[in-house]
Design a protein around this motif. Structure first.
Motif, PDB file in Angstrom:
ATOM      1  N   SER A  17       0.830  -1.202   0.000  1.00  0.00           N
ATOM      2  CA  SER A  17       0.000   0.000   0.000  1.00  0.00           C
ATOM      3  C   SER A  17       0.864   1.252   0.000  1.00  0.00           C
ATOM      4  O   SER A  17       2.032   1.230   0.407  1.00  0.00           O
ATOM      5  CB  SER A  17      -0.922   0.014   1.218  1.00  0.00           C
ATOM      6  N   ILE A  18       0.285   2.329  -0.409  1.00  0.00           N
ATOM      7  CA  ILE A  18       0.971   3.619  -0.404  1.00  0.00           C
ATOM      8  C   ILE A  18       1.258   4.062   1.036  1.00  0.00           C
ATOM      9  O   ILE A  18       2.247   4.738   1.309  1.00  0.00           O
ATOM     10  CB  ILE A  18       0.162   4.677  -1.201  1.00  0.00           C
ATOM     11  N   ASN A  19       0.421   3.626   1.977  1.00  0.00           N
ATOM     12  CA  ASN A  19       0.661   3.972   3.383  1.00  0.00           C
ATOM     13  C   ASN A  19       1.874   3.239   3.941  1.00  0.00           C
ATOM     14  O   ASN A  19       2.614   3.798   4.750  1.00  0.00           O
ATOM     15  CB  ASN A  19      -0.601   3.710   4.217  1.00  0.00           C
ATOM     16  N   HIS A  20       2.106   2.004   3.509  1.00  0.00           N
ATOM     17  CA  HIS A  20       3.343   1.319   3.889  1.00  0.00           C
ATOM     18  C   HIS A  20       4.551   2.055   3.295  1.00  0.00           C
ATOM     19  O   HIS A  20       5.575   2.214   3.954  1.00  0.00           O
ATOM     20  CB  HIS A  20       3.333  -0.141   3.418  1.00  0.00           C
ATOM     21  N   SER A  21       4.418   2.499   2.058  1.00  0.00           N
ATOM     22  CA  SER A  21       5.503   3.267   1.428  1.00  0.00           C
ATOM     23  C   SER A  21       5.764   4.559   2.186  1.00  0.00           C
ATOM     24  O   SER A  21       6.926   4.958   2.367  1.00  0.00           O
ATOM     25  CB  SER A  21       5.160   3.584  -0.033  1.00  0.00           C
ATOM     26  N   LEU A  22       4.717   5.208   2.643  1.00  0.00           N
ATOM     27  CA  LEU A  22       4.870   6.443   3.410  1.00  0.00           C
ATOM     28  C   LEU A  22       5.589   6.174   4.733  1.00  0.00           C
ATOM     29  O   LEU A  22       6.486   6.930   5.123  1.00  0.00           O
ATOM     30  CB  LEU A  22       3.503   7.090   3.657  1.00  0.00           C
ATOM     31  N   ILE A  23       5.222   5.108   5.424  1.00  0.00           N
ATOM     32  CA  ILE A  23       5.908   4.760   6.675  1.00  0.00           C
ATOM     33  C   ILE A  23       7.393   4.536   6.410  1.00  0.00           C
ATOM     34  O   ILE A  23       8.258   5.002   7.162  1.00  0.00           O
ATOM     35  CB  ILE A  23       5.264   3.520   7.333  1.00  0.00           C
ATOM     36  N   LYS A  24       7.706   3.835   5.334  1.00  0.00           N
ATOM     37  CA  LYS A  24       9.109   3.568   5.010  1.00  0.00           C
ATOM     38  C   LYS A  24       9.850   4.858   4.658  1.00  0.00           C
ATOM     39  O   LYS A  24      11.020   5.033   5.008  1.00  0.00           O
ATOM     40  CB  LYS A  24       9.206   2.544   3.894  1.00  0.00           C
ATOM     41  N   ALA A  25       9.167   5.786   3.990  1.00  0.00           N
ATOM     42  CA  ALA A  25       9.777   7.092   3.687  1.00  0.00           C
ATOM     43  C   ALA A  25      10.047   7.858   4.976  1.00  0.00           C
ATOM     44  O   ALA A  25      11.115   8.466   5.144  1.00  0.00           O
ATOM     45  CB  ALA A  25       8.868   7.894   2.756  1.00  0.00           C
ATOM     46  N   ILE A  26       9.107   7.823   5.910  1.00  0.00           N
ATOM     47  CA  ILE A  26       9.282   8.497   7.198  1.00  0.00           C
ATOM     48  C   ILE A  26      10.441   7.862   7.964  1.00  0.00           C
ATOM     49  O   ILE A  26      11.256   8.562   8.569  1.00  0.00           O
ATOM     50  CB  ILE A  26       7.970   8.456   8.009  1.00  0.00           C
ATOM     51  N   ALA A  27      10.522   6.541   7.926  1.00  0.00           N
ATOM     52  CA  ALA A  27      11.628   5.844   8.609  1.00  0.00           C
ATOM     53  C   ALA A  27      12.971   6.280   8.047  1.00  0.00           C
ATOM     54  O   ALA A  27      13.926   6.501   8.796  1.00  0.00           O
ATOM     55  CB  ALA A  27      11.448   4.330   8.480  1.00  0.00           C
ATOM     56  N   GLU A  28      13.039   6.443   6.734  1.00  0.00           N
ATOM     57  CA  GLU A  28      14.285   6.878   6.112  1.00  0.00           C
ATOM     58  C   GLU A  28      14.616   8.326   6.490  1.00  0.00           C
ATOM     59  O   GLU A  28      15.764   8.643   6.809  1.00  0.00           O
ATOM     60  CB  GLU A  28      14.185   6.739   4.593  1.00  0.00           C
TER      61      GLU A  28
END
Length: 181
Positions: A17-28
């Motif tokens: 999901s795009i929300n999983h991608s967003l979490i990963k972007a925030i983690a980075e």
């Protein structure tokens, strides 16, 4: 500086999901300050039933609560479904009420969807009711999210990128108790 332990919860049960991608972007973006763990078991939580709470709570629920309790902050990234909060996310939050996992825990909420405002408003009310710390200042809506975040975990829209970075900074300040409600 020790990294702060944060539990991230996606309101989407889709792994890509795009929300999983967003979490990963925030983690980075926050890798030097935060150690973000993504809660992977939202779809495995049983339907909330107060009769099944207490000493004999399901293992999945006990594990979820333990992860919340050991986190210094919580990030929720969620879509909006039919102008509301995804059922699995609301169910997960309902399981936390008797355990007091959220009160005064710094919580950052991002609703990332096509629209998002209706579900976001409802979820904000729930998070306020369970006393998530500084939630009024640690929230945002990202409408038309598919035009702003890529599936390779990058925030591609400059304004959204700047807003998310500001939100992360406020979240870190709240965890460090530099900013109060």
């Amino acid at each position: 500086m020790n990294k702060k332990k944060v539990l991230a919860i996606s309101g989407s049960t889709r792994q890509n999901s795009i929300n999983h991608s967003l979490i990963k972007a925030i983690a980075e973006l926050s890798a030097t300050s935060l150690e973000i763990t993504i809660f992977e078991g939202i779809a495995n939580l049983p339907q909330f039933n107060p009769d099944n709470d207490g000493d004999n709570v399901a293992k999945e629920v006990a594990d979820f609560r333990q992860q919340l309790d050991s986190a210094e902050g919580i990030i929720i990234c969620t879509p909006e479904y039919a102008h509301g909060v995804p059922g699995t996310l609301k169910n997960a939050i309902d399981w936390t009420i008797s355990s007091s996992s959220f009160p005064q825990k710094p919580t950052m909420l991002i609703t990332a969807s096509t629209g998002g405002h209706y579900g976001h408003k409802a979820l904000m009310e729930t998070l306020k009711a369970i006393e998530a710390k500084n939630i009024d200042n640690l929230q945002m809506v990202i409408p038309f999210v598919k035009t702003k975040i890529s599936m390779d975990n990058k925030i591609t829209d400059a304004n959204t990128f700047a807003e998310v970075k500001t939100l992360i900074a406020g979240f870190i300040e709240t965890i460090n108790n530099k900013q109060v409600d």
